[in-house]
Design an enzyme around this catalytic site. Sequence first.
Site, PDB file in Angstrom:
ATOM      1  N   ASP A   1       6.387   0.435  39.419  1.00 28.22           N
ATOM      2  CA  ASP A   1       5.622   0.597  38.356  1.00 28.22           C
ATOM      3  C   ASP A   1       4.170   1.312  38.865  1.00 28.22           C
ATOM      4  O   ASP A   1       3.140   1.063  38.478  1.00 28.22           O
ATOM      5  CB  ASP A   1       5.120  -0.580  37.555  1.00 28.22           C
TER       6      ASP A   1
ATOM      7  N   CYS B   1       4.665  -7.894  37.771  1.00 20.10           N
ATOM      8  CA  CYS B   1       5.877  -7.208  38.229  1.00 20.10           C
ATOM      9  C   CYS B   1       6.536  -7.326  39.532  1.00 20.10           C
ATOM     10  O   CYS B   1       7.513  -7.368  40.020  1.00 20.10           O
ATOM     11  CB  CYS B   1       5.964  -5.804  37.495  1.00 20.10           C
TER      12      CYS B   1
ATOM     13  N   LYS C   1      12.441  -0.233  32.702  1.00 22.45           N
ATOM     14  CA  LYS C   1      12.720  -1.747  32.451  1.00 22.45           C
ATOM     15  C   LYS C   1      11.606  -1.719  31.157  1.00 22.45           C
ATOM     16  O   LYS C   1      10.437  -1.253  31.098  1.00 22.45           O
ATOM     17  CB  LYS C   1      12.269  -2.689  33.499  1.00 22.45           C
TER      18      LYS C   1
HETATM   19  C1  VGL Z   1       2.943  -4.881  34.331  1.00 15.46           C
HETATM   20  C2  VGL Z   1       1.891  -6.316  32.778  1.00 15.46           C
HETATM   21  C3  VGL Z   1       2.584  -5.521  31.595  1.00 15.46           C
HETATM   22  C4  VGL Z   1       3.256  -4.890  35.448  1.00 15.46           C
HETATM   23  C5  VGL Z   1       3.851  -4.375  33.204  1.00 15.46           C
HETATM   24  O1  VGL Z   1       3.927  -3.572  35.971  1.00 15.46           O
HETATM   25  O2  VGL Z   1       2.825  -5.759  36.418  1.00 15.46           O
HETATM   26  N1  VGL Z   1       2.118  -5.908  33.987  1.00 15.46           N
HETATM   27  N2  VGL Z   1       3.457  -4.693  32.013  1.00 15.46           N
END
Ligand code: VGL
Length: 225
Positions: free
Chosen positions: A25, A171, A126
């Site tokens: 991410d 994540c 995702k």
């Molecule tokens: C994430 C919060 C919401 C992450 C993704 O990538 O850690 N955290 N969506």
Amino acid sequence: MTSLSTLANYGQTTIKKTDALLVIDMQYDFIPGGALAVAEGDAIIKPISLLMEKFFTTGATVVCTQDWHPQGHHSFASAHGKNPYDPIEQPGIGPVLWPDHCVIGTKGAMLHEAIPTSSCHAIVRKGYTVNIDSYSAFLENDKKTPTGLHGYLHDRGIRRIFVCGLAFDYCVQFTAVDGSNQNFEAIVIVDCTKAVHSPSTSVEDAIATMKQHAVQFALSSDLSW
Ligand code: VGL
Ligand code: ZN
């Protein structure tokens, strides 16, 4: 708070073709200036880009992930008339609500331009199911719907996964734990991740959970090629 770098316990290791680097991410919305910015998220862009290039040229596997939410995703506070970081308990959602982030088609959902996607074999998305979040790159938060990443890595003969990126306490943690549960040796690269520090969870809990699931911790300087 525990400095993440002090966790490193894995020791020196040589990267092989049966290793994969999972870059979690590294999108504009998680980097300072973005909708769900992780403090100092920008500081890990350069070290991660160097790792990607080294894993790729060595013949190891590199996978990037993208949090990829439709508008109105149920992890967004706005979908419930609530405030970001309010607690929520709903199957597949929580423990907190988030600002709108990584909405499909927006700049915030794009991988940062300094992440060298030319040195990546696959991009796994995702979080696209409107009522289920997916912190893990392996399984949605219902704990049963696979993303396909296990099959991809398994088919390529991968044995160890090195996990880096954002955010350490969400994540990265869930990906490392699920990877370990699915019989990969899972190692978090602690100088290439940062925590978001939301209410309702703590970095200490994340570390304890990872240790319980046999996740290990390394520094990028422990890796050689
Ligand atoms: C994430 C919060 C919401 C992450 C993704 O990538 O850690 N955290 N969506
Ligand atoms: Zn998200």
